[in-house]
Design a protein around this motif. Structure first.
Motif, short mmCIF file in Angstrom:
data_model
loop_
_atom_site.label_atom_id
_atom_site.label_comp_id
_atom_site.label_asym_id
_atom_site.label_seq_id
_atom_site.Cartn_x
_atom_site.Cartn_y
_atom_site.Cartn_z
N ALA A 20 0.82 -1.21 0.00
CA ALA A 20 0.00 0.00 0.00
C ALA A 20 0.85 1.26 0.00
CB ALA A 20 -0.93 0.00 1.21
N HIS A 21 1.93 1.25 0.77
CA HIS A 21 2.77 2.44 0.92
C HIS A 21 3.82 2.60 -0.18
CE1 HIS A 21 1.97 2.42 5.58
NE2 HIS A 21 0.92 2.82 4.88
N ALA A 22 3.90 1.66 -1.11
CA ALA A 22 4.98 1.67 -2.11
C ALA A 22 5.10 3.00 -2.86
CB ALA A 22 4.81 0.51 -3.07
N PRO A 23 4.01 3.61 -3.33
CA PRO A 23 4.17 4.88 -4.05
C PRO A 23 4.79 5.98 -3.18
CG PRO A 23 2.05 3.91 -4.55
CD PRO A 23 2.61 3.12 -3.40
N ALA A 24 4.42 6.04 -1.90
CA ALA A 24 5.01 7.04 -1.01
C ALA A 24 6.48 6.74 -0.77
CB ALA A 24 4.24 7.07 0.31
N ARG A 25 6.80 5.46 -0.63
CA ARG A 25 8.20 5.08 -0.40
C ARG A 25 9.06 5.42 -1.62
NH1 ARG A 25 7.52 0.00 -0.09
NH2 ARG A 25 8.90 -0.77 -1.73
N GLU A 26 8.53 5.16 -2.80
CA GLU A 26 9.27 5.48 -4.02
C GLU A 26 9.50 6.99 -4.13
OE1 GLU A 26 6.83 3.72 -6.98
OE2 GLU A 26 7.31 1.66 -6.36
N ALA A 27 8.49 7.78 -3.78
CA ALA A 27 8.64 9.24 -3.82
C ALA A 27 9.67 9.71 -2.80
CB ALA A 27 7.29 9.90 -3.56
N LEU A 28 9.67 9.09 -1.64
CA LEU A 28 10.65 9.44 -0.61
C LEU A 28 12.07 9.16 -1.09
CD1 LEU A 28 11.58 10.07 2.34
CD2 LEU A 28 11.20 7.63 2.82
N MET A 29 12.29 7.98 -1.64
CA MET A 29 13.64 7.62 -2.05
C MET A 29 14.13 8.48 -3.21
SD MET A 29 14.51 5.50 0.17
CE MET A 29 16.11 5.11 -0.53
N ALA A 30 13.22 8.86 -4.11
CA ALA A 30 13.60 9.75 -5.20
C ALA A 30 14.01 11.11 -4.65
CB ALA A 30 12.44 9.90 -6.19
N LYS A 31 13.29 11.60 -3.65
CA LYS A 31 13.60 12.89 -3.05
C LYS A 31 14.90 12.84 -2.25
CE LYS A 31 11.14 16.12 -2.67
NZ LYS A 31 11.03 17.41 -3.40
N ALA A 32 15.19 11.69 -1.61
CA ALA A 32 16.36 11.59 -0.73
C ALA A 32 17.67 11.60 -1.50
CB ALA A 32 16.26 10.32 0.12
N GLU A 33 17.67 11.06 -2.72
CA GLU A 33 18.87 11.05 -3.55
C GLU A 33 20.09 10.49 -2.81
OE1 GLU A 33 19.28 15.11 -4.84
OE2 GLU A 33 17.90 14.82 -6.52
N LEU A 34 19.90 9.33 -2.17
CA LEU A 34 21.02 8.69 -1.48
C LEU A 34 22.06 8.23 -2.49
CD1 LEU A 34 19.03 6.53 1.11
CD2 LEU A 34 19.91 8.86 1.37
#
Length: 271
Positions: A20-34
């Motif tokens: 369920a949370h996958a889209p939010a997690r993907e957006a977070l990781m894109a923003k984090a730019e680790l």
């Protein structure tokens, strides 16, 4: 807080919440730019799905530390993460991190529960290197997130009105107001940027399947648990809640799958 009791139902629906949370997690990781080689702090990783994302991003030369307050979540996270991830049990608000030890910090829905958020974010900032980014995802207001508001409304129809929503009480909706986020983080010494993103959560299965998940966790499940503790919960109550949830999630079906509208704040703060 009984962390064993709190974590148990969430662990039963781990795969469902991860999906369920996958889209939010993907957006977070894109923003984090680790980046490869980074040392990353993950605040409140729960059962560990965000730790897996961070570990992949930093690669074998990097390091990820998850700080999780609930021992059952930490135990589950340890069982699924690679060797470059360590999981610590404790409160991120006062855990004895080495000062200036992280290149970046992230959190997926894990920072809204601090009892006193300003000193908590000050503490996290001191654990990060100067100029390090803290990137986190938090829920927008309840009215923009039927994942929470619809089950709460169903429960109120069955059990009567519940406690009034208090945005200042720690919980999933505590950072729904962008002005509050900016005020708290600025007071803690961070430079803040906030992007509010509309997306759709992607729970697995039919409305019936998603409803069963919300019979286990969330607002409706909490009201049923309270009624059970008070010895007032009946099968009629359960059936009514289930029927209300199925009806609610049936209205969110698009192209044969349940897509739940959501509003998430993506926060990027610099130490």
């Amino acid at each position: 807080m009984d962390w064993n009791a709190m974590a148990a139902p969430w662990l039963r629906v781990e795969a469902e919440t991860d999906a369920a949370h996958a889209p939010a997690r993907e957006a977070l990781m894109a923003k984090a730019e680790l980046r490869a080689g980074h040392s990353v702090l993950d605040i409140g990783p729960g059962a560990g799905i965000s730790l897996l994302d961070a570990a992949e991003a930093v690669g074998p030369s990097g390091h990820v530390a998850g700080i999780e307050i609930a021992p059952p979540f930490a135990e589950r996270a340890v069982s699924r993460v690679p060797k470059n991830v360590e999981v610590c049990i404790g409160n991120a608000a006062d855990y004895p991190f080495d000062p200036g030890s992280f290149d970046a910090a992230i959190s997926l829905f894990g920072v809204m529960f601090f009892a006193d958020p300003v000193p908590a974010f000050e503490h996290i900032r001191r654990a990060c290197k100067p100029g390090a980014p803290l990137t986190f995802a938090c829920w927008g207001p309840p009215q923009a997130n039927p994942w929470f508001s619809m089950p709460g409304r169903v429960a109120a129809e069955v059990f009567g009105p519940g406690p009034a929503f208090d945005p200042d009480v720690p919980g999933p909706m505590a950072f729904g107001n962008k002005d509050k986020i900016n005020r708290v983080l600025s007071a803690a010494g961070w430079t803040v940027e906030i992007e509010t993103k509309a997306l759709h959560l992607t729970p697995r299965g039919s409305p019936d399947d998603v409803s069963e998940m919300h019979m286990t966790i969330g607002a409706a499940a909490m009201r049923m648990a309270a009624a059970k503790e008070a010895e007032t919960l009946s099968e009629t109550h359960r059936d009514s809640v289930r029927a209300g949830l199925i009806a609610g999630f049936s209205e969110m079906v698009e192209g044969g799958i349940v897509r739940v509208p959501a509003q998430v704040h993506l926060v990027r703060a610099i130490a």
